[in-house]
Design an enzyme around this catalytic site. Structure first.
Site, short mmCIF file in Angstrom:
data_model
loop_
_atom_site.label_atom_id
_atom_site.label_comp_id
_atom_site.label_asym_id
_atom_site.label_seq_id
_atom_site.Cartn_x
_atom_site.Cartn_y
_atom_site.Cartn_z
N ARG A 193 0.82 -1.21 0.00
CA ARG A 193 0.00 0.00 0.00
C ARG A 193 0.86 1.26 0.00
NH1 ARG A 193 -5.07 -2.32 3.69
NH2 ARG A 193 -6.14 -3.23 1.89
N TYR A 213 -6.99 0.29 -6.81
CA TYR A 213 -6.53 -1.04 -6.41
C TYR A 213 -5.77 -1.00 -5.08
CZ TYR A 213 -2.17 -0.16 -9.26
OH TYR A 213 -1.03 0.32 -9.83
N GLU A 214 -5.48 -2.21 -4.56
CA GLU A 214 -4.92 -2.38 -3.22
C GLU A 214 -5.81 -1.76 -2.14
OE1 GLU A 214 -2.47 -4.12 -1.98
OE2 GLU A 214 -1.75 -4.88 -3.90
N GLY A 215 -7.11 -1.80 -2.35
CA GLY A 215 -8.06 -1.21 -1.41
C GLY A 215 -8.37 0.21 -1.84
#
Length: 597
Positions: free
Chosen positions: A297, A441-443
């Site tokens: 992140r 992406y990645e949350g």
């Protein structure tokens, strides 16, 4: 588009003059053995050469050509396989990897600079080594020694790649409802079956093997996220002697056709009873995954910074060369029919905003990376615990804030070009398209904001936040009067954030909607305040150099101080409107029924 040049001078300033990272390394024995200032500078110099000379030239052609899929095989754009081999041969895939298995062993604060360079040069390209590095992190922390010895050396070497297979068609953020199954076998392996989507680097032609880390559920797994396990599933089976065996029972069903990052293969992956090996213990998959998440992140946040930096480099070159109209105060380039557009106030506003956000972001991402290094390598339990809690607090800010500002910065860069910014040949519109995915992406950034407020602030009772606030207060209390133009507004900003945090903690006790209603604006207030701290630290370093004498005439330090003043005068005040939104509460969000939207 301007040729990419790694911002090595600014990176060295942040690492050596603002944070004096060599002092941190000296306090961490595991790092003191592998890195010092001279080594770090040499590594960054070489990374700058390979990213600018080998990777950056493929950025536009890779976007134009994109990846192609044919009967399960994915071909990357022309030049990508050769560039990847060059990149891997330099050890860059394993720059932060465990030296026991062939990695370079550099701290995260160094690999973060390398990540910025490769992603500025070519975001699509940078995703392939990033996913491999993330998979290696999880393996090194949680896999058995047998699996590590069998897979990590070739992954660090870039001979094999890695992917993370999490998302399913019906399960994105809510991983607890995944359906992929893993059936135990008599020999200790598992048969993994299911479909995963949005898998970056799930299939490609850059390496001879791809090692997939797949989230799945065992037959007797408890419901929800507590029932998730993580499995290593190779594309090709690996024989006892390390050679490649038969193709595993998995395939790439298709690739996505995307708005940006077109040279990065985003795959639908089908696992049809593929042989896999469990990582860590059953039902411990999320723990293994989150070991990687804090690093990944931050890495995605750095992608936002990286695209903003590339956009700025092109915008500043264009603004110095493009002539259009005269300056409001009269002709500047009297030998020309018009002045370069950098004389115009609004162009300067955009350029300075880009510069302030990029340089603030570089300092902040480096600061978070230092906390990761401390959490990983410190031998003092209390020091390690504080760093772990700061990482938990700051990771969602790094991911969301850097990417939100990355998009703002790339849009400013496009705007500086005017109509040419909308035309593909100039490259600015590609950066806008590429950067956009980083917020998703990645949350998604909304999920990051919920994580910050719900889990890290409210969930810790404000304890995690207290570490950061107390550090800033200690800095402002100890600063001398030469810094007052920066520390006074920083004091006001942290007081505002502290009051807002206390109010939110209190409101959340009686109304759960308050957390979600405030989360995005709260994260932005937090981010702008954190950047103010970074800019005050950078101003202190620049003033210190100026006090030595001749450095006062150095354009670099003068530029740094001027940009710091711009940040405090024109950007930090954004916190006031955002704070008003937080204080307004959740009531107005629920005035409409679903049918009234």
């Amino acid at each position: 588009m301007a040729d990419y040049k790694a911002p090595l001078r600014d990176m060295r300033f942040v690492l050596n003059e603002v944070f004096e990272v060599s002092k941190l390394w000296a306090e961490l024995p595991a790092l003191a053995e592998v890195v010092d200032e001279e080594t770090a500078n040499a590594i960054l110099e070489e990374a700058g050469k390979v990213t600018a000379g080998v990777v950056a030239p493929l950025n536009r052609s890779g976007d134009e050509e994109g990846c192609s899929w044919d009967n399960g095989a994915v071909k990357t754009p022309a030049g990508f396989p050769q560039a990847y081999q060059t990149y891997a041969a330099g050890g860059w895939v394993g720059v932060g990897g465990d030296p026991s298995f062939g990695g370079m062993g550099m701290p995260k604060v160094i690999s973060a600079q390398v990540e910025e360079m490769v992603n500025s040069a070519n975001l699509s390209f940078g995703l392939y080594p990033m996913l491999t590095a993330g998979a290696c992190l999880s393996l090194n922390a949680h896999a058995s020694e047998e699996l590590k010895e069998k897979y990590l050396p070739n992954m660090y070497a870039g001979t094999w790649a890695g992917s993370m297979c999490l998302t399913e068609p019906h399960a994105g953020t809510d991983l607890g409802i995944i359906r992929t199954k893993a059936e135990p076998q008599a020999d200790g392996s598992y048969k993994v079956s299911g479909t995963k989507i949005f898998i970056t680097g799930g299939e490609h032609d850059l390496t001879e093997n791809i090692i997939h880390l797949v989230l799945a559920k065992l037959p007797d797994a408890p419901a929800g996220p507590k029932g998730i396990s993580l499995f290593l599933v190779p594309k090709f089976m690996v024989n006892a002697d390390g050679s490649l065996g038969e193709h595993n029972a998995l395939s790439c069903g298709s690739i996505e056709h995307k708005m940006g990052i077109k040279a990065s293969s985003t795959c639908v992956m089908n696992f049809d009873g593929a042989t896999g090996y469990i990582i860590d213990a059953p039902n411990r998959g999320l723990a293994a995954m989150f070991t990687m998440m804090n690093y990944e992140r931050l890495g995605v946040g750095i992608q936002g910074l990286a695209t903003g930096e590339r956009s700025y480099q092109s915008a500043i070159e264009y603004a110095r060369e493009r002539i259009q109209s005269r300056a409001p105060t009269g002709p500047v380039a009297k030998d020309k029919v018009a002045d370069p557009i950098i004389v115009h106030p609004d162009v300067r506003r955009m350029l300075l905003t880009m510069k302030a956000l990029n340089e603030g972001g570089r300092a902040f991402s480096s600061y978070v990376a230092m906390q990761l290094d401390t959490a990983k390598f410190s031998e003092e339990p209390a020091t390690r615990k504080r760093a772990e809690e700061l990482v938990a607090l700051l990771t969602p800010v790094a991911k969301a804030f850097l990417t939100d500002l990355g998009l703002e910065t790339t849009i400013h860069g496009q705007q500086v070009f005017g109509g040419h910014g909308f035309v593909r040949e100039w490259g600015q519109e590609q950066l806008v398209r590429d950067c956009r995915i980083t917020q998703i992406y990645e949350g998604t950034n909304g999920i990051q904001a919920l994580d910050l407020v719900g889990r890290k602030v409210v969930g810790s009772g404000g304890a995690f936040y207290k570490h950061f606030a107390e550090e800033i207060k200690a800095f402002t209390d100890s600063a001398d009067s030469s810094l007052s133009e920066f520390t006074d507004p920083l004091k006001a900003a942290i007081a505002n954030l502290e009051q807002m945090t206390a109010d939110l903690l209190e409101r959340a006790k009686s109304n759960p909607n308050e957390i979600g209603a405030a989360s995005v604006e709260y994260l932005h207030v937090f981010g702008y305040t954190a950047y103010a701290y970074m800019w005050a630290l950078m101003a202190r370093a620049a003033i210190g150099k100026a006090a030595l004498g001749k450095e006062a005439q150095d354009d670099f330090y003068a530029s740094k101080l001027g940009t710091a003043r711009f940040y405090f005068a024109r950007i930090l005040p954004r916190i006031h409107s955002l704070s008003a939104s937080v204080k307004a509460g959740s009531e107005s969000l629920y005035l409409l029924d679903a049918a009234q939207f």
